[in-house]
Design a protein around this motif. Structure first.
Motif, PDB file in Angstrom:
ATOM      1  N   ARG A  70      -6.711  45.083  49.466  1.00 54.18           N
ATOM      2  CA  ARG A  70      -7.963  45.820  49.577  1.00 54.18           C
ATOM      3  C   ARG A  70      -7.775  47.333  49.736  1.00 54.18           C
ATOM      4  O   ARG A  70      -8.399  48.122  49.031  1.00 54.18           O
ATOM      5  N   ALA A  71      -6.919  47.773  50.646  1.00 58.12           N
ATOM      6  CA  ALA A  71      -6.731  49.210  50.888  1.00 58.12           C
ATOM      7  C   ALA A  71      -6.130  49.891  49.661  1.00 58.12           C
ATOM      8  O   ALA A  71      -6.555  50.983  49.269  1.00 58.12           O
ATOM      9  N   TYR A  72      -5.157  49.242  49.035  1.00 57.69           N
ATOM     10  CA  TYR A  72      -4.540  49.798  47.830  1.00 57.69           C
ATOM     11  C   TYR A  72      -5.573  49.936  46.718  1.00 57.69           C
ATOM     12  O   TYR A  72      -5.663  50.983  46.060  1.00 57.69           O
ATOM     13  N   GLU A  73      -6.356  48.892  46.499  1.00 54.23           N
ATOM     14  CA  GLU A  73      -7.369  48.912  45.444  1.00 54.23           C
ATOM     15  C   GLU A  73      -8.412  50.005  45.688  1.00 54.23           C
ATOM     16  O   GLU A  73      -8.865  50.658  44.744  1.00 54.23           O
ATOM     17  N   ALA A  74      -8.785  50.211  46.936  1.00 51.40           N
ATOM     18  CA  ALA A  74      -9.782  51.244  47.260  1.00 51.40           C
ATOM     19  C   ALA A  74      -9.261  52.632  46.896  1.00 51.40           C
ATOM     20  O   ALA A  74      -9.980  53.445  46.304  1.00 51.40           O
ATOM     21  N   VAL A  75      -8.011  52.907  47.225  1.00 44.13           N
ATOM     22  CA  VAL A  75      -7.428  54.212  46.901  1.00 44.13           C
ATOM     23  C   VAL A  75      -7.235  54.341  45.393  1.00 44.13           C
ATOM     24  O   VAL A  75      -7.485  55.402  44.817  1.00 44.13           O
ATOM     25  N   LEU A  76      -6.815  53.261  44.739  1.00 44.47           N
ATOM     26  CA  LEU A  76      -6.650  53.293  43.289  1.00 44.47           C
ATOM     27  C   LEU A  76      -7.972  53.639  42.599  1.00 44.47           C
ATOM     28  O   LEU A  76      -7.996  54.443  41.654  1.00 44.47           O
ATOM     29  N   GLN A  77      -9.066  53.075  43.079  1.00 48.11           N
ATOM     30  CA  GLN A  77     -10.381  53.394  42.521  1.00 48.11           C
ATOM     31  C   GLN A  77     -10.722  54.870  42.738  1.00 48.11           C
ATOM     32  O   GLN A  77     -11.272  55.524  41.842  1.00 48.11           O
ATOM     33  N   GLN A  78     -10.390  55.406  43.910  1.00 52.40           N
ATOM     34  CA  GLN A  78     -10.621  56.834  44.184  1.00 52.40           C
ATOM     35  C   GLN A  78      -9.822  57.698  43.210  1.00 52.40           C
ATOM     36  O   GLN A  78     -10.334  58.702  42.702  1.00 52.40           O
ATOM     37  N   VAL A  79      -8.579  57.324  42.963  1.00 46.84           N
ATOM     38  CA  VAL A  79      -7.715  58.075  42.051  1.00 46.84           C
ATOM     39  C   VAL A  79      -8.346  58.125  40.664  1.00 46.84           C
ATOM     40  O   VAL A  79      -8.478  59.196  40.064  1.00 46.84           O
ATOM     41  N   TYR A  80      -8.783  56.984  40.158  1.00 41.68           N
ATOM     42  CA  TYR A  80      -9.345  56.960  38.803  1.00 41.68           C
ATOM     43  C   TYR A  80     -10.707  57.646  38.730  1.00 41.68           C
ATOM     44  O   TYR A  80     -11.032  58.252  37.703  1.00 41.68           O
ATOM     45  N   ARG A  81     -11.484  57.595  39.799  1.00 43.37           N
ATOM     46  CA  ARG A  81     -12.747  58.355  39.804  1.00 43.37           C
ATOM     47  C   ARG A  81     -12.468  59.851  39.714  1.00 43.37           C
ATOM     48  O   ARG A  81     -13.154  60.586  39.001  1.00 43.37           O
ATOM     49  N   GLU A  82     -11.453  60.298  40.437  1.00 45.35           N
ATOM     50  CA  GLU A  82     -11.107  61.723  40.421  1.00 45.35           C
ATOM     51  C   GLU A  82     -10.523  62.125  39.066  1.00 45.35           C
ATOM     52  O   GLU A  82     -10.845  63.191  38.546  1.00 45.35           O
ATOM     53  N   ILE A  83      -9.685  61.286  38.484  1.00 47.32           N
ATOM     54  CA  ILE A  83      -9.148  61.586  37.152  1.00 47.32           C
ATOM     55  C   ILE A  83     -10.290  61.655  36.143  1.00 47.32           C
ATOM     56  O   ILE A  83     -10.329  62.555  35.302  1.00 47.32           O
ATOM     57  N   TYR A  84     -11.230  60.748  36.239  1.00 45.66           N
ATOM     58  CA  TYR A  84     -12.374  60.766  35.327  1.00 45.66           C
ATOM     59  C   TYR A  84     -13.193  62.044  35.525  1.00 45.66           C
ATOM     60  O   TYR A  84     -13.573  62.698  34.559  1.00 45.66           O
ATOM     61  N   ARG A  85     -13.443  62.402  36.781  1.00 41.16           N
ATOM     62  CA  ARG A  85     -14.248  63.597  37.077  1.00 41.16           C
ATOM     63  C   ARG A  85     -13.596  64.856  36.517  1.00 41.16           C
ATOM     64  O   ARG A  85     -14.267  65.722  35.946  1.00 41.16           O
ATOM     65  N   LEU A  86     -12.283  64.967  36.650  1.00 45.39           N
ATOM     66  CA  LEU A  86     -11.560  66.156  36.212  1.00 45.39           C
ATOM     67  C   LEU A  86     -11.047  66.054  34.778  1.00 45.39           C
ATOM     68  O   LEU A  86     -10.582  67.045  34.212  1.00 45.39           O
TER      69      LEU A  86
END
Length: 99
Positions: A70-86
């Motif tokens: 769960r914790a890993y997946e949550a951070v992974l989702q944050q990473v991809y949201r930020e990559i998408y945003r930028l």
């Protein structure tokens, strides 16, 4: 501050300004602060992966697999949201096609 082009490797946990230094998966346009923030998320992802590793290798019968990840997946989702945003238009398109 002006945005610069950075090359991001989620697998390699890197955000670099030179595409010739190492392989990368994504191209983003970011300020140095935004690039540093993304690198921090990649480092956090590495930490969560290491924390989950014992639970993946030595699973306890009473610990559901999803709670280990769960914790890993949550951070992974944050990473991809930020990559998408930028991300550049091509990066955003590639992410959209992979979801």
């Amino acid at each position: 501050m002006d945005s610069m082009t950075y090359y991001v490797s989620v697998m390699g946990r890197s955000v670099i300004p030179d595409p010739h230094v190492t392989s990368y998966e994504w191209v983003i346009q970011a300020t140095p602060q935004e690039a540093e923030q993304l690198l921090g998320l990649l480092n956090l992802m590495q930490e969560k992966e290491e924390e989950a590793f014992p639970g993946m290798v030595f699973p306890w019968p009473d610990t559901p697999e999803d709670s280990v990840n769960r914790a890993y997946e949550a951070v992974l989702q944050q990473v991809y949201r930020e990559i998408y945003r930028l991300g550049t238009p091509e990066t955003r398109y590639q992410i959209e096609q992979s979801t």
